[in-house]
Design an enzyme around this catalytic site. Structure first.
Site, PDB file in Angstrom:
ATOM      1  N   GLU A  17       5.384 -11.653 -11.510  1.00  0.00           N
ATOM      2  CA  GLU A  17       5.544 -10.225 -11.212  1.00  0.00           C
ATOM      3  C   GLU A  17       6.754  -9.661 -11.957  1.00  0.00           C
ATOM      4  OE1 GLU A  17       4.142  -7.803  -9.814  1.00  0.00           O
ATOM      5  OE2 GLU A  17       2.650  -8.535  -8.409  1.00  0.00           O
ATOM      6  N   ARG A  75       9.663   1.128   8.837  1.00  0.00           N
ATOM      7  CA  ARG A  75       8.458   1.952   8.978  1.00  0.00           C
ATOM      8  C   ARG A  75       8.616   2.938  10.116  1.00  0.00           C
ATOM      9  NH1 ARG A  75       4.095  -2.767   7.352  1.00  0.00           N
ATOM     10  NH2 ARG A  75       5.005  -3.076   5.280  1.00  0.00           N
ATOM     11  N   TYR A  91      21.905  -1.592   4.559  1.00  0.00           N
ATOM     12  CA  TYR A  91      22.295  -0.609   5.568  1.00  0.00           C
ATOM     13  C   TYR A  91      23.728  -0.847   6.013  1.00  0.00           C
ATOM     14  CZ  TYR A  91      17.331   0.077   5.305  1.00  0.00           C
ATOM     15  OH  TYR A  91      16.074   0.318   4.815  1.00  0.00           O
ATOM     16  N   CYS A 116       3.728   5.779   0.496  1.00  0.00           N
ATOM     17  CA  CYS A 116       3.350   5.525   1.901  1.00  0.00           C
ATOM     18  C   CYS A 116       3.915   6.558   2.864  1.00  0.00           C
ATOM     19  CB  CYS A 116       3.737   4.105   2.322  1.00  0.00           C
ATOM     20  SG  CYS A 116       5.475   3.707   2.111  1.00  0.00           S
ATOM     21  N   LYS A 131       8.263  -7.926  -4.439  1.00  0.00           N
ATOM     22  CA  LYS A 131       8.337  -7.375  -3.086  1.00  0.00           C
ATOM     23  C   LYS A 131       7.266  -8.050  -2.244  1.00  0.00           C
ATOM     24  CE  LYS A 131       7.904  -3.140  -0.419  1.00  0.00           C
ATOM     25  NZ  LYS A 131       7.849  -1.675  -0.457  1.00  0.00           N
ATOM     26  N   CYS A 143       7.433   5.611  -3.941  1.00  0.00           N
ATOM     27  CA  CYS A 143       6.298   5.034  -3.229  1.00  0.00           C
ATOM     28  C   CYS A 143       5.586   6.185  -2.545  1.00  0.00           C
ATOM     29  CB  CYS A 143       6.756   4.002  -2.204  1.00  0.00           C
ATOM     30  SG  CYS A 143       5.380   2.979  -1.642  1.00  0.00           S
ATOM     31  N   ARG A 171      -0.483  -4.305   4.188  1.00  0.00           N
ATOM     32  CA  ARG A 171      -0.150  -4.161   2.767  1.00  0.00           C
ATOM     33  C   ARG A 171      -0.381  -5.442   1.972  1.00  0.00           C
ATOM     34  NH1 ARG A 171       1.908   0.698   3.640  1.00  0.00           N
ATOM     35  NH2 ARG A 171       3.934   1.137   4.608  1.00  0.00           N
ATOM     36  N   LYS A 223      12.872  -8.568  -2.729  1.00  0.00           N
ATOM     37  CA  LYS A 223      12.915  -7.943  -1.413  1.00  0.00           C
ATOM     38  C   LYS A 223      11.899  -8.579  -0.490  1.00  0.00           C
ATOM     39  CE  LYS A 223      11.704  -3.607   0.676  1.00  0.00           C
ATOM     40  NZ  LYS A 223      11.099  -2.330   0.491  1.00  0.00           N
TER      41      LYS A 223
HETATM   42  C1  PBG Z   1       8.076   1.691   0.758  1.00  0.00           C
HETATM   43  C2  PBG Z   1       9.205   0.825   1.132  1.00  0.00           C
HETATM   44  C3  PBG Z   1       9.355  -0.047   2.224  1.00  0.00           C
HETATM   45  C4  PBG Z   1      10.666  -0.521   2.179  1.00  0.00           C
HETATM   46  C5  PBG Z   1      11.263   0.050   1.058  1.00  0.00           C
HETATM   47  N1  PBG Z   1      10.348   0.854   0.418  1.00  0.00           N
HETATM   48  C6  PBG Z   1       8.456  -0.386   3.331  1.00  0.00           C
HETATM   49  C7  PBG Z   1       7.173  -1.028   3.103  1.00  0.00           C
HETATM   50  O1  PBG Z   1       6.835  -1.503   2.017  1.00  0.00           O
HETATM   51  O2  PBG Z   1       6.408  -1.012   4.080  1.00  0.00           O
HETATM   52  C8  PBG Z   1      11.301  -1.445   3.177  1.00  0.00           C
HETATM   53  C9  PBG Z   1      12.760  -1.308   3.369  1.00  0.00           C
HETATM   54  C10 PBG Z   1      13.287  -1.882   4.617  1.00  0.00           C
HETATM   55  O3  PBG Z   1      12.578  -2.545   5.406  1.00  0.00           O
HETATM   56  O4  PBG Z   1      14.500  -1.706   4.840  1.00  0.00           O
HETATM   57  N2  PBG Z   1       6.906   1.044   0.421  1.00  0.00           N
END
Ligand code: PBG
Length: 341
Positions: free
Chosen positions: A251, A223, A331, A122, A213, A120, A235, A266
Protein backbone atom coordinates in the site's frame (compact mmCIF):
# COMPACT_ATOMS: atom_id res chain seq x y z
CA UNK A 1 33.01 -7.27 28.19
CA UNK A 2 30.57 -8.94 30.50
CA UNK A 3 29.50 -8.44 34.07
CA UNK A 4 31.01 -7.36 36.43
CA UNK A 5 33.03 -5.06 34.13
CA UNK A 6 29.87 -4.12 32.30
CA UNK A 7 27.10 -2.76 34.49
CA UNK A 8 24.26 -1.26 32.47
CA UNK A 9 22.79 0.26 35.60
CA UNK A 10 25.74 2.75 35.80
CA UNK A 11 24.03 5.03 33.28
CA UNK A 12 20.63 4.78 34.94
CA UNK A 13 21.76 5.99 38.35
CA UNK A 14 20.46 9.59 38.21
CA UNK A 15 17.91 11.55 36.25
CA UNK A 16 20.71 13.63 34.71
CA UNK A 17 22.51 10.54 33.45
CA UNK A 18 19.29 9.06 32.09
CA UNK A 19 18.58 12.31 30.24
CA UNK A 20 22.06 12.33 28.77
CA UNK A 21 21.85 8.86 27.28
CA UNK A 22 18.21 8.99 26.17
CA UNK A 23 17.93 7.69 22.61
CA UNK A 24 14.51 9.01 21.66
CA UNK A 25 13.36 12.53 22.41
CA UNK A 26 9.92 14.03 22.07
CA UNK A 27 9.46 17.60 20.96
CA UNK A 28 6.19 19.45 20.32
CA UNK A 29 7.25 20.11 16.73
CA UNK A 30 6.57 16.46 15.93
CA UNK A 31 2.88 16.76 16.86
CA UNK A 32 -0.23 17.33 14.78
CA UNK A 33 -3.45 18.13 16.66
CA UNK A 34 -6.72 16.73 15.23
CA UNK A 35 -9.76 19.03 15.44
CA UNK A 36 -13.47 18.54 14.71
CA UNK A 37 -15.27 21.59 13.39
CA UNK A 38 -19.03 22.02 13.27
CA UNK A 39 -21.57 24.67 12.23
CA UNK A 40 -22.74 27.40 14.59
CA UNK A 41 -21.12 29.94 16.86
CA UNK A 42 -19.74 29.57 20.36
CA UNK A 43 -20.16 25.79 20.12
CA UNK A 44 -17.87 23.71 22.35
CA UNK A 45 -19.40 20.27 22.69
CA UNK A 46 -17.35 17.60 24.41
CA UNK A 47 -17.20 14.21 22.72
CA UNK A 48 -18.66 11.67 25.17
CA UNK A 49 -16.11 8.94 24.50
CA UNK A 50 -13.17 11.36 24.18
CA UNK A 51 -13.12 13.57 27.29
CA UNK A 52 -11.09 16.71 26.60
CA UNK A 53 -11.87 16.62 22.85
CA UNK A 54 -14.59 18.88 21.46
CA UNK A 55 -16.73 19.61 18.44
CA UNK A 56 -15.95 23.28 17.87
CA UNK A 57 -17.63 25.94 15.78
CA UNK A 58 -15.30 27.96 13.54
CA UNK A 59 -14.82 30.80 16.05
CA UNK A 60 -13.95 28.38 18.87
CA UNK A 61 -11.73 26.33 16.57
CA UNK A 62 -9.73 29.44 15.69
CA UNK A 63 -9.24 30.19 19.40
CA UNK A 64 -8.09 26.65 20.00
CA UNK A 65 -5.77 26.76 16.97
CA UNK A 66 -4.11 29.85 18.40
CA UNK A 67 -3.47 28.02 21.66
CA UNK A 68 -2.13 24.94 19.86
CA UNK A 69 0.26 27.12 17.87
CA UNK A 70 1.43 29.03 20.95
CA UNK A 71 2.33 25.73 22.60
CA UNK A 72 4.81 25.02 19.81
CA UNK A 73 2.64 22.48 17.97
CA UNK A 74 3.17 23.29 14.29
CA UNK A 75 0.08 21.74 12.70
CA UNK A 76 -3.56 20.78 13.05
CA UNK A 77 -5.58 18.31 10.98
CA UNK A 78 -9.18 19.28 10.36
CA UNK A 79 -12.28 17.08 10.26
CA UNK A 80 -15.70 18.49 9.45
CA UNK A 81 -19.24 17.88 10.65
CA UNK A 82 -21.43 19.24 7.87
CA UNK A 83 -24.93 20.63 8.18
CA UNK A 84 -26.26 18.14 5.70
CA UNK A 85 -25.17 14.77 4.35
CA UNK A 86 -25.98 13.28 0.94
CA UNK A 87 -24.89 10.59 -1.52
CA UNK A 88 -22.12 12.60 -3.20
CA UNK A 89 -20.57 14.16 -0.08
CA UNK A 90 -21.35 17.70 -1.20
CA UNK A 91 -20.23 19.05 2.17
CA UNK A 92 -16.70 17.76 1.55
CA UNK A 93 -16.07 19.76 -1.62
CA UNK A 94 -18.50 22.69 -1.38
CA UNK A 95 -16.80 26.06 -1.55
CA UNK A 96 -18.47 27.00 1.71
CA UNK A 97 -18.01 23.61 3.38
CA UNK A 98 -17.31 23.62 7.10
CA UNK A 99 -13.61 22.76 6.76
CA UNK A 100 -13.22 25.31 3.95
CA UNK A 101 -14.70 28.01 6.21
CA UNK A 102 -12.43 26.96 9.06
CA UNK A 103 -9.35 26.91 6.86
CA UNK A 104 -10.00 30.44 5.62
CA UNK A 105 -10.48 31.72 9.19
CA UNK A 106 -7.41 29.92 10.56
CA UNK A 107 -5.20 31.09 7.69
CA UNK A 108 -6.24 34.65 8.42
CA UNK A 109 -6.02 34.48 12.24
CA UNK A 110 -3.15 32.00 12.83
CA UNK A 111 -1.01 32.36 9.70
CA UNK A 112 2.00 30.39 10.96
CA UNK A 113 0.04 27.24 11.69
CA UNK A 114 0.22 24.39 9.16
CA UNK A 115 -3.27 23.28 8.17
CA UNK A 116 -3.78 19.67 7.17
CA UNK A 117 -7.05 18.61 5.61
CA UNK A 118 -8.24 15.06 6.13
CA UNK A 119 -9.68 14.06 2.77
CA UNK A 120 -12.44 11.51 3.17
CA UNK A 121 -16.12 11.38 2.39
CA UNK A 122 -17.55 9.40 5.32
CA UNK A 123 -18.45 12.45 7.40
CA UNK A 124 -20.35 13.90 4.45
CA UNK A 125 -22.14 10.82 3.10
CA UNK A 126 -25.67 9.93 4.24
CA UNK A 127 -24.56 6.31 4.64
CA UNK A 128 -21.25 7.04 6.41
CA UNK A 129 -19.04 5.15 3.95
CA UNK A 130 -15.83 6.64 2.57
CA UNK A 131 -16.90 6.26 -1.05
CA UNK A 132 -19.93 6.13 -3.32
CA UNK A 133 -22.26 3.25 -2.39
CA UNK A 134 -23.94 1.34 -5.20
CA UNK A 135 -26.50 -1.40 -4.60
CA UNK A 136 -26.17 -4.61 -6.60
CA UNK A 137 -27.70 -4.11 -10.04
CA UNK A 138 -28.05 -0.35 -9.58
CA UNK A 139 -26.57 2.13 -12.05
CA UNK A 140 -24.01 4.66 -10.83
CA UNK A 141 -26.46 7.45 -11.68
CA UNK A 142 -29.13 5.94 -9.47
CA UNK A 143 -26.59 5.31 -6.71
CA UNK A 144 -25.70 8.97 -6.36
CA UNK A 145 -29.31 10.12 -6.60
CA UNK A 146 -30.83 8.54 -3.49
CA UNK A 147 -29.78 6.85 -0.24
CA UNK A 148 -29.08 3.14 -0.76
CA UNK A 149 -31.42 0.58 0.77
CA UNK A 150 -29.85 -0.60 4.00
CA UNK A 151 -30.35 -4.29 3.45
CA UNK A 152 -29.37 -4.55 -0.20
CA UNK A 153 -26.08 -5.99 -1.32
CA UNK A 154 -23.81 -3.11 -2.15
CA UNK A 155 -20.33 -2.14 -3.23
CA UNK A 156 -18.16 0.89 -2.48
CA UNK A 157 -17.39 2.18 -5.96
CA UNK A 158 -13.68 2.89 -6.27
CA UNK A 159 -13.05 4.81 -9.48
CA UNK A 160 -16.05 7.14 -9.38
CA UNK A 161 -15.13 8.06 -5.81
CA UNK A 162 -11.70 9.29 -6.94
CA UNK A 163 -13.27 12.23 -8.73
CA UNK A 164 -14.99 13.39 -5.52
CA UNK A 165 -11.77 13.03 -3.52
CA UNK A 166 -9.86 15.04 -6.13
CA UNK A 167 -12.55 17.71 -6.14
CA UNK A 168 -12.43 17.86 -2.33
CA UNK A 169 -8.65 18.22 -2.32
CA UNK A 170 -8.69 21.13 -4.78
CA UNK A 171 -11.49 22.85 -2.87
CA UNK A 172 -9.64 22.51 0.46
CA UNK A 173 -6.42 23.79 -1.03
CA UNK A 174 -8.21 26.81 -2.50
CA UNK A 175 -9.55 27.55 0.99
CA UNK A 176 -6.05 27.53 2.52
CA UNK A 177 -5.33 23.94 3.51
CA UNK A 178 -1.54 23.43 3.27
CA UNK A 179 -1.28 19.63 3.25
CA UNK A 180 -3.79 17.20 1.75
CA UNK A 181 -4.19 14.00 3.76
CA UNK A 182 -6.40 11.37 2.07
CA UNK A 183 -7.72 8.76 4.54
CA UNK A 184 -10.35 7.00 2.42
CA UNK A 185 -8.25 4.02 1.25
CA UNK A 186 -9.62 3.94 -2.32
CA UNK A 187 -7.08 2.55 -4.79
CA UNK A 188 -5.46 5.22 -6.93
CA UNK A 189 -6.55 8.20 -4.91
CA UNK A 190 -3.10 9.68 -4.39
CA UNK A 191 -2.51 9.78 -8.15
CA UNK A 192 -5.95 11.22 -8.84
CA UNK A 193 -5.46 13.91 -6.21
CA UNK A 194 -1.93 14.77 -7.41
CA UNK A 195 -3.19 15.21 -11.00
CA UNK A 196 -6.10 17.37 -9.90
CA UNK A 197 -3.93 19.57 -7.67
CA UNK A 198 -1.36 20.02 -10.43
CA UNK A 199 -4.02 20.85 -13.02
CA UNK A 200 -5.45 23.46 -10.66
CA UNK A 201 -1.98 24.98 -10.31
CA UNK A 202 -1.30 23.70 -6.79
CA UNK A 203 1.98 22.05 -7.71
CA UNK A 204 3.47 22.85 -4.30
CA UNK A 205 0.75 21.32 -2.12
CA UNK A 206 2.12 18.16 -0.48
CA UNK A 207 0.13 14.95 -0.02
CA UNK A 208 0.37 13.09 3.28
CA UNK A 209 -1.16 9.74 2.47
CA UNK A 210 -2.82 7.59 5.12
CA UNK A 211 -1.04 4.84 3.21
CA UNK A 212 -1.43 1.93 5.59
CA UNK A 213 -4.75 2.45 7.31
CA UNK A 214 -6.16 -0.60 9.00
CA UNK A 215 -9.83 -1.47 9.56
CA UNK A 216 -9.75 -0.93 13.29
CA UNK A 217 -11.96 -1.10 16.34
CA UNK A 218 -9.85 1.76 17.69
CA UNK A 219 -11.72 4.29 15.49
CA UNK A 220 -14.94 3.94 17.52
CA UNK A 221 -14.74 7.19 19.51
CA UNK A 222 -13.73 9.16 16.39
CA UNK A 223 -16.89 8.05 14.63
CA UNK A 224 -18.86 9.52 17.49
CA UNK A 225 -16.81 12.72 17.33
CA UNK A 226 -17.14 13.03 13.54
CA UNK A 227 -20.59 11.44 13.28
CA UNK A 228 -19.23 9.12 10.60
CA UNK A 229 -20.32 5.61 11.62
CA UNK A 230 -21.34 3.55 8.57
CA UNK A 231 -25.11 3.09 8.62
CA UNK A 232 -24.72 -0.49 7.39
CA UNK A 233 -21.79 -2.86 6.82
CA UNK A 234 -18.24 -1.93 7.73
CA UNK A 235 -15.05 -0.59 6.15
CA UNK A 236 -13.30 -3.91 5.65
CA UNK A 237 -13.58 -3.83 1.85
CA UNK A 238 -11.40 -0.72 1.68
CA UNK A 239 -9.39 -0.40 4.90
CA UNK A 240 -6.69 -2.99 5.51
CA UNK A 241 -6.91 -6.27 7.37
CA UNK A 242 -5.12 -5.84 10.69
CA UNK A 243 -3.12 -9.05 10.21
CA UNK A 244 -1.25 -7.88 7.09
CA UNK A 245 2.21 -6.33 7.32
CA UNK A 246 3.45 -7.20 3.83
CA UNK A 247 0.31 -5.79 2.26
CA UNK A 248 0.92 -2.59 4.23
CA UNK A 249 4.29 -2.28 2.47
CA UNK A 250 2.54 -2.68 -0.91
CA UNK A 251 0.00 0.00 0.00
CA UNK A 252 2.78 2.40 0.95
CA UNK A 253 4.78 1.59 -2.16
CA UNK A 254 1.75 2.22 -4.36
CA UNK A 255 1.10 5.60 -2.77
CA UNK A 256 4.73 6.65 -3.17
CA UNK A 257 4.60 5.69 -6.86
CA UNK A 258 1.45 7.78 -7.24
CA UNK A 259 3.18 10.82 -5.77
CA UNK A 260 2.74 10.83 -1.99
CA UNK A 261 5.16 13.23 -0.27
CA UNK A 262 4.69 11.76 3.19
CA UNK A 263 3.20 8.51 4.42
CA UNK A 264 1.23 7.48 7.47
CA UNK A 265 0.51 4.33 9.44
CA UNK A 266 -2.73 4.21 11.42
CA UNK A 267 -3.54 3.32 14.21
CA UNK A 268 -0.19 3.67 15.98
CA UNK A 269 0.34 1.59 19.11
CA UNK A 270 -1.22 -1.68 17.87
CA UNK A 271 0.85 -1.32 14.65
CA UNK A 272 4.30 -0.33 15.91
CA UNK A 273 5.81 -3.18 13.88
CA UNK A 274 4.30 -1.70 10.72
CA UNK A 275 5.78 1.70 11.60
CA UNK A 276 9.18 0.13 12.19
CA UNK A 277 9.04 -1.82 8.92
CA UNK A 278 7.98 1.28 6.98
CA UNK A 279 10.81 3.31 8.52
CA UNK A 280 13.30 0.64 7.54
CA UNK A 281 12.07 0.39 3.97
CA UNK A 282 11.02 3.90 2.86
CA UNK A 283 12.77 7.24 3.05
CA UNK A 284 9.78 9.59 3.05
CA UNK A 285 8.74 11.46 6.18
CA UNK A 286 6.73 8.94 8.20
CA UNK A 287 3.71 9.83 10.32
CA UNK A 288 1.65 7.75 12.71
CA UNK A 289 -1.84 8.45 14.03
CA UNK A 290 -2.47 7.75 17.71
CA UNK A 291 -6.19 7.31 17.11
CA UNK A 292 -9.29 8.03 19.15
CA UNK A 293 -9.52 4.58 20.75
CA UNK A 294 -5.91 4.73 21.90
CA UNK A 295 -6.65 8.09 23.52
CA UNK A 296 -9.97 6.91 24.98
CA UNK A 297 -8.39 3.86 26.59
CA UNK A 298 -5.72 5.90 28.34
CA UNK A 299 -8.25 8.52 29.42
CA UNK A 300 -10.71 5.94 30.75
CA UNK A 301 -8.07 4.16 32.80
CA UNK A 302 -6.58 7.43 34.05
CA UNK A 303 -10.01 8.69 35.11
CA UNK A 304 -10.36 5.57 37.24
CA UNK A 305 -6.92 6.19 38.73
CA UNK A 306 -5.86 2.86 37.32
CA UNK A 307 -2.89 4.37 35.49
CA UNK A 308 -0.92 7.60 35.66
CA UNK A 309 -2.18 9.67 32.73
CA UNK A 310 0.91 11.79 32.08
CA UNK A 311 3.27 8.91 32.38
CA UNK A 312 1.31 6.63 30.05
CA UNK A 313 0.67 9.47 27.60
CA UNK A 314 4.41 10.21 27.30
CA UNK A 315 5.35 6.54 27.20
CA UNK A 316 2.87 5.88 24.38
CA UNK A 317 4.17 8.85 22.38
CA UNK A 318 7.82 7.89 22.90
CA UNK A 319 7.06 4.35 21.75
CA UNK A 320 5.62 5.66 18.49
CA UNK A 321 8.73 7.79 17.93
CA UNK A 322 11.04 4.94 18.84
CA UNK A 323 9.29 2.70 16.32
CA UNK A 324 10.29 5.25 13.69
CA UNK A 325 7.53 7.81 13.14
CA UNK A 326 8.84 11.36 12.96
CA UNK A 327 5.37 12.94 12.94
CA UNK A 328 2.63 11.99 15.41
CA UNK A 329 -1.03 12.89 15.01
CA UNK A 330 -2.38 12.82 18.55
CA UNK A 331 -5.23 14.14 20.67
CA UNK A 332 -2.53 14.59 23.33
CA UNK A 333 -0.63 17.16 21.26
CA UNK A 334 -1.59 20.04 23.55
CA UNK A 335 -1.18 18.16 26.83
CA UNK A 336 2.16 16.67 25.81
CA UNK A 337 3.47 19.99 24.48
CA UNK A 338 2.57 21.62 27.81
CA UNK A 339 4.44 18.96 29.69
CA UNK A 340 7.49 19.25 27.42
CA UNK A 341 7.37 23.01 28.04
C1 PBG B 1 -12.02 9.06 8.08
C2 PBG B 1 -11.11 8.90 9.23
C3 PBG B 1 -11.22 8.08 10.36
C4 PBG B 1 -10.16 8.42 11.20
C5 PBG B 1 -9.43 9.41 10.55
N1 PBG B 1 -10.01 9.68 9.33
C6 PBG B 1 -12.25 7.12 10.77
C7 PBG B 1 -12.54 5.93 9.99
O1 PBG B 1 -11.83 5.54 9.06
O2 PBG B 1 -13.59 5.35 10.30
C8 PBG B 1 -9.90 7.84 12.56
C9 PBG B 1 -9.22 8.72 13.53
C10 PBG B 1 -9.35 8.32 14.94
O3 PBG B 1 -9.90 7.26 15.29
O4 PBG B 1 -8.86 9.09 15.79
N2 PBG B 1 -12.17 7.94 7.28
Amino acid sequence: MAFPVTRLRRLRRTGELRNLVRETRLTPDAFVYPMFVCPGEGVRKEVRSMPGVFNLSVDEAVREAREVHSLGVPAVILFGLPNKKDEVATGAWAENGIVQQTARAMKREVPGLILMGDVCLCEYMSHGHCGIVKAAGQSLGAAVAAPPAATAEYEIVNDATLELLARTSVSLTKAGIDIIAPSDMMDGRVGAIRRALDEAGFINTPILSYAAKFASGFYGPFREAADSTPQFGDRRSYQMDSANLREAMREIEADIEEGADMIMVKPAMPYLDVIAAARERFDLPLAAYQVSGEYAMIEAAARNNWIDRERVMMESLVSIRRAGASIILTYYAKAAAKLLG
